[in-house]
Design a protein around this motif. Structure first.
Motif, PDB file in Angstrom:
ATOM      1  N   VAL A 145       0.855  -1.186   0.000  1.00  0.00           N
ATOM      2  CA  VAL A 145       0.000   0.000   0.000  1.00  0.00           C
ATOM      3  C   VAL A 145       0.894   1.241   0.000  1.00  0.00           C
ATOM      4  CG1 VAL A 145      -1.861   1.229   1.175  1.00  0.00           C
ATOM      5  CG2 VAL A 145      -1.719  -1.274   1.344  1.00  0.00           C
ATOM      6  N   GLY A 146       0.744   2.102  -0.998  1.00  0.00           N
ATOM      7  CA  GLY A 146       1.587   3.283  -1.062  1.00  0.00           C
ATOM      8  C   GLY A 146       0.903   4.435  -1.755  1.00  0.00           C
ATOM      9  N   ASP A 147       1.577   5.578  -1.789  1.00  0.00           N
ATOM     10  CA  ASP A 147       1.009   6.781  -2.393  1.00  0.00           C
ATOM     11  C   ASP A 147       1.718   7.199  -3.670  1.00  0.00           C
ATOM     12  OD1 ASP A 147       3.337   7.663  -0.743  1.00  0.00           O
ATOM     13  OD2 ASP A 147       2.737   9.634  -1.488  1.00  0.00           O
ATOM     14  N   THR A 148       2.791   6.508  -4.051  1.00  0.00           N
ATOM     15  CA  THR A 148       3.612   6.945  -5.182  1.00  0.00           C
ATOM     16  C   THR A 148       3.732   5.835  -6.220  1.00  0.00           C
ATOM     17  OG1 THR A 148       4.885   8.342  -3.676  1.00  0.00           O
ATOM     18  CG2 THR A 148       5.826   7.943  -5.844  1.00  0.00           C
ATOM     19  N   LEU A 149       3.366   6.145  -7.452  1.00  0.00           N
ATOM     20  CA  LEU A 149       3.421   5.138  -8.513  1.00  0.00           C
ATOM     21  C   LEU A 149       4.831   4.630  -8.749  1.00  0.00           C
ATOM     22  CD1 LEU A 149       1.028   6.631 -11.232  1.00  0.00           C
ATOM     23  CD2 LEU A 149       0.686   4.505  -9.957  1.00  0.00           C
ATOM     24  N   HIS A 150       5.811   5.525  -8.796  1.00  0.00           N
ATOM     25  CA  HIS A 150       7.164   5.169  -9.232  1.00  0.00           C
ATOM     26  C   HIS A 150       8.008   4.525  -8.142  1.00  0.00           C
ATOM     27  CE1 HIS A 150       5.871   8.180 -12.215  1.00  0.00           C
ATOM     28  NE2 HIS A 150       6.689   7.581 -13.047  1.00  0.00           N
ATOM     29  N   THR A 151       7.522   4.463  -6.909  1.00  0.00           N
ATOM     30  CA  THR A 151       8.269   3.797  -5.838  1.00  0.00           C
ATOM     31  C   THR A 151       7.456   2.651  -5.251  1.00  0.00           C
ATOM     32  OG1 THR A 151       7.486   5.441  -4.210  1.00  0.00           O
ATOM     33  CG2 THR A 151       9.601   5.850  -5.276  1.00  0.00           C
ATOM     34  N   ASP A 152       6.364   2.966  -4.571  1.00  0.00           N
ATOM     35  CA  ASP A 152       5.571   1.941  -3.890  1.00  0.00           C
ATOM     36  C   ASP A 152       4.921   0.961  -4.865  1.00  0.00           C
ATOM     37  OD1 ASP A 152       5.949   3.366  -1.372  1.00  0.00           O
ATOM     38  OD2 ASP A 152       4.484   4.785  -2.142  1.00  0.00           O
ATOM     39  N   ILE A 153       4.209   1.501  -5.848  1.00  0.00           N
ATOM     40  CA  ILE A 153       3.452   0.632  -6.750  1.00  0.00           C
ATOM     41  C   ILE A 153       4.384  -0.086  -7.729  1.00  0.00           C
ATOM     42  CG2 ILE A 153       1.556   0.512  -8.387  1.00  0.00           C
ATOM     43  CD1 ILE A 153       0.851   1.311  -5.437  1.00  0.00           C
ATOM     44  N   LEU A 154       5.308   0.633  -8.309  1.00  0.00           N
ATOM     45  CA  LEU A 154       6.280  -0.011  -9.196  1.00  0.00           C
ATOM     46  C   LEU A 154       7.077  -1.067  -8.432  1.00  0.00           C
ATOM     47  CD1 LEU A 154       7.797  -0.303 -11.859  1.00  0.00           C
ATOM     48  CD2 LEU A 154       9.230   1.630 -11.179  1.00  0.00           C
ATOM     49  N   GLY A 155       7.500  -0.749  -7.207  1.00  0.00           N
ATOM     50  CA  GLY A 155       8.255  -1.713  -6.416  1.00  0.00           C
ATOM     51  C   GLY A 155       7.469  -2.968  -6.132  1.00  0.00           C
ATOM     52  N   GLY A 156       6.200  -2.800  -5.721  1.00  0.00           N
ATOM     53  CA  GLY A 156       5.359  -3.966  -5.471  1.00  0.00           C
ATOM     54  C   GLY A 156       5.112  -4.767  -6.729  1.00  0.00           C
ATOM     55  N   ASN A 157       4.825  -4.080  -7.837  1.00  0.00           N
ATOM     56  CA  ASN A 157       4.562  -4.775  -9.099  1.00  0.00           C
ATOM     57  C   ASN A 157       5.778  -5.552  -9.594  1.00  0.00           C
ATOM     58  OD1 ASN A 157       1.998  -3.738  -9.079  1.00  0.00           O
ATOM     59  ND2 ASN A 157       2.278  -2.348 -10.810  1.00  0.00           N
ATOM     60  N   GLN A 158       6.973  -4.975  -9.426  1.00  0.00           N
ATOM     61  CA  GLN A 158       8.154  -5.684  -9.931  1.00  0.00           C
ATOM     62  C   GLN A 158       8.524  -6.872  -9.059  1.00  0.00           C
ATOM     63  OE1 GLN A 158      11.802  -5.637  -9.252  1.00  0.00           O
ATOM     64  NE2 GLN A 158      11.671  -4.646  -7.246  1.00  0.00           N
ATOM     65  N   MET A 159       7.971  -6.920  -7.816  1.00  0.00           N
ATOM     66  CA  MET A 159       8.156  -8.092  -6.951  1.00  0.00           C
ATOM     67  C   MET A 159       7.048  -9.117  -7.134  1.00  0.00           C
ATOM     68  SD  MET A 159      10.969  -7.772  -5.191  1.00  0.00           S
ATOM     69  CE  MET A 159      10.738  -8.958  -3.862  1.00  0.00           C
ATOM     70  N   GLY A 160       6.053  -8.797  -7.962  1.00  0.00           N
ATOM     71  CA  GLY A 160       4.941  -9.710  -8.177  1.00  0.00           C
ATOM     72  C   GLY A 160       3.861  -9.609  -7.123  1.00  0.00           C
ATOM     73  N   LEU A 161       3.934  -8.596  -6.246  1.00  0.00           N
ATOM     74  CA  LEU A 161       2.939  -8.422  -5.190  1.00  0.00           C
ATOM     75  C   LEU A 161       1.690  -7.742  -5.748  1.00  0.00           C
ATOM     76  CD1 LEU A 161       5.307  -6.997  -2.405  1.00  0.00           C
ATOM     77  CD2 LEU A 161       4.930  -9.392  -3.048  1.00  0.00           C
ATOM     78  N   ARG A 162       0.622  -7.758  -4.979  1.00  0.00           N
ATOM     79  CA  ARG A 162      -0.542  -6.945  -5.294  1.00  0.00           C
ATOM     80  C   ARG A 162      -0.316  -5.554  -4.703  1.00  0.00           C
ATOM     81  NH1 ARG A 162      -0.198 -10.728  -7.852  1.00  0.00           N
ATOM     82  NH2 ARG A 162      -1.801 -12.240  -8.419  1.00  0.00           N
ATOM     83  N   THR A 163      -0.907  -4.534  -5.310  1.00  0.00           N
ATOM     84  CA  THR A 163      -0.617  -3.166  -4.898  1.00  0.00           C
ATOM     85  C   THR A 163      -1.895  -2.344  -4.779  1.00  0.00           C
ATOM     86  OG1 THR A 163      -0.226  -2.565  -7.212  1.00  0.00           O
ATOM     87  CG2 THR A 163       1.703  -3.125  -5.877  1.00  0.00           C
TER      88      THR A 163
END
Length: 301
Positions: free
Chosen positions: A254-272
């Motif tokens: 869960v995050g507020d920033t696309l380029h850090t929190d969401i991109l980081g979760g997506n590149q790890m295969g997590l749900r975001t």
């Protein structure tokens, strides 16, 4: 260098877009489904990772209802952790801050980019580290034989063998110019303990070490090493603290920033899940921002 800018959400998004080529690629993309609260989807997850600034706190105050949200998730049997690009002060200060703001996290539940950096910090006895850091905080956990806080003396930049960027609260355009000049004259390793470009505070956004580090990456022979979101090192550290981590599809970032929190979760295969009320995208059109960035969370709230 030019004067340091006063960032806005629009400026921050554009700045992240300019450095997109230095960030990892997502392993997956989400459907960007709108939800009203995390309680709507909590049963789908065993572990929920939270960014700090813009999700739990804004500056030195807690976001209303954030502590109660954490307690409610615990009551439903969910594991919770903070995964934060916070490197400016030691873990002990961080834990005192969360307690003061009403959160009941244990030290093991809080993972910072400073810790990810320390886990990989090269140990070379006798080397001098030049540090972008705040003089008011304890630096003993950095475990460097010779640590010089960088200020306005050009000689401190010349004699450093390596550079560490962890806290930019007192950084100035003049100091950035000294660092740029030193690295152009003699490229050296640069370790970055906080990849964020900006962070939300009570009165607006502050520039973080990542902003200054990416300016250094434009110098021939300088390739900063980043620790923290969106890079995998901080997620790997967080998951290593769990005896039996749930599968990626049962883990939510869960995050507020696309380029850090969401991109980081997506590149790890997590749900975001992207929160938009207090952080880096406040006031921006989320759908258009996702399209422009090519980064899509599973949920938006």
């Amino acid at each position: 260098m030019k004067d340091i800018p006063a960032p806005t959400p629009e400026w921050a998004f554009a700045a992240y877009q300019k450095i997109r080529n230095r960030l990892p690629q997502p392993q997956r993309q989400g459907a960007t489904r709108s939800i009203s609260s995390l309680s709507d989807i909590a049963e789908d997850f065993d572990l929920i990772l939270f960014d700090a600034y813009g999700v739990l706190t804004v500056g030195e105050r807690a976001i209303p209802g954030a502590a109660e949200m954490i307690s409610a998730l615990r009551a439903r049997g969910k594991q919770v952790m903070v995964v934060s690009n916070s490197a400016g002060y030691p873990k002990s200060i961080m834990m005192q801050r969360y307690s003061r703001l009403g959160f009941d996290f244990t030290p093991e539940e809080v993972v910072s980019s400073r810790e990810a950096m320390l886990a990989a910090l090269p140990r070379r006895p006798g080397e001098c580290w030049g540090a972008m850091a705040e003089a008011c905080f304890d630096t003993s956990d950095l475990q460097c034989d010779r640590l010089q806080l960088l200020a306005d003396d050009p000689e401190d930049y010349v004699k450093a063998d390596r550079f560490m960027l962890i806290g930019s609260g007192s950084w100035t355009a003049h100091r950035q110019g000294l660092l740029v000049s030193a690295l152009r004259d003699r490229p050296r390793p640069v370790i970055v303990g906080n990849p964020d470009l900006v962070a939300p505070r009570e009165a607006g956004f502050t520039l973080e070490p990542g902003y200054f580090a990416h300016r250094l990456a434009e110098i021939d022979g300088v390739e900063p090493d980043f620790f923290g979101k969106p890079f995998s090192n901080i997620f790997e550290l967080a998951l290593s603290r769990i005896a039996a981590p749930p599968p990626p599809e049962r883990t939510l970032m869960v995050g507020d920033t696309l380029h850090t929190d969401i991109l980081g979760g997506n590149q790890m295969g997590l749900r975001t899940a992207l929160m938009t009320g207090f952080g880096a995208l406040k006031g921006l059109g989320v759908s258009q921002a996702c399209e422009d960035a090519g980064i899509f969370p599973d949920y938006v709230l």
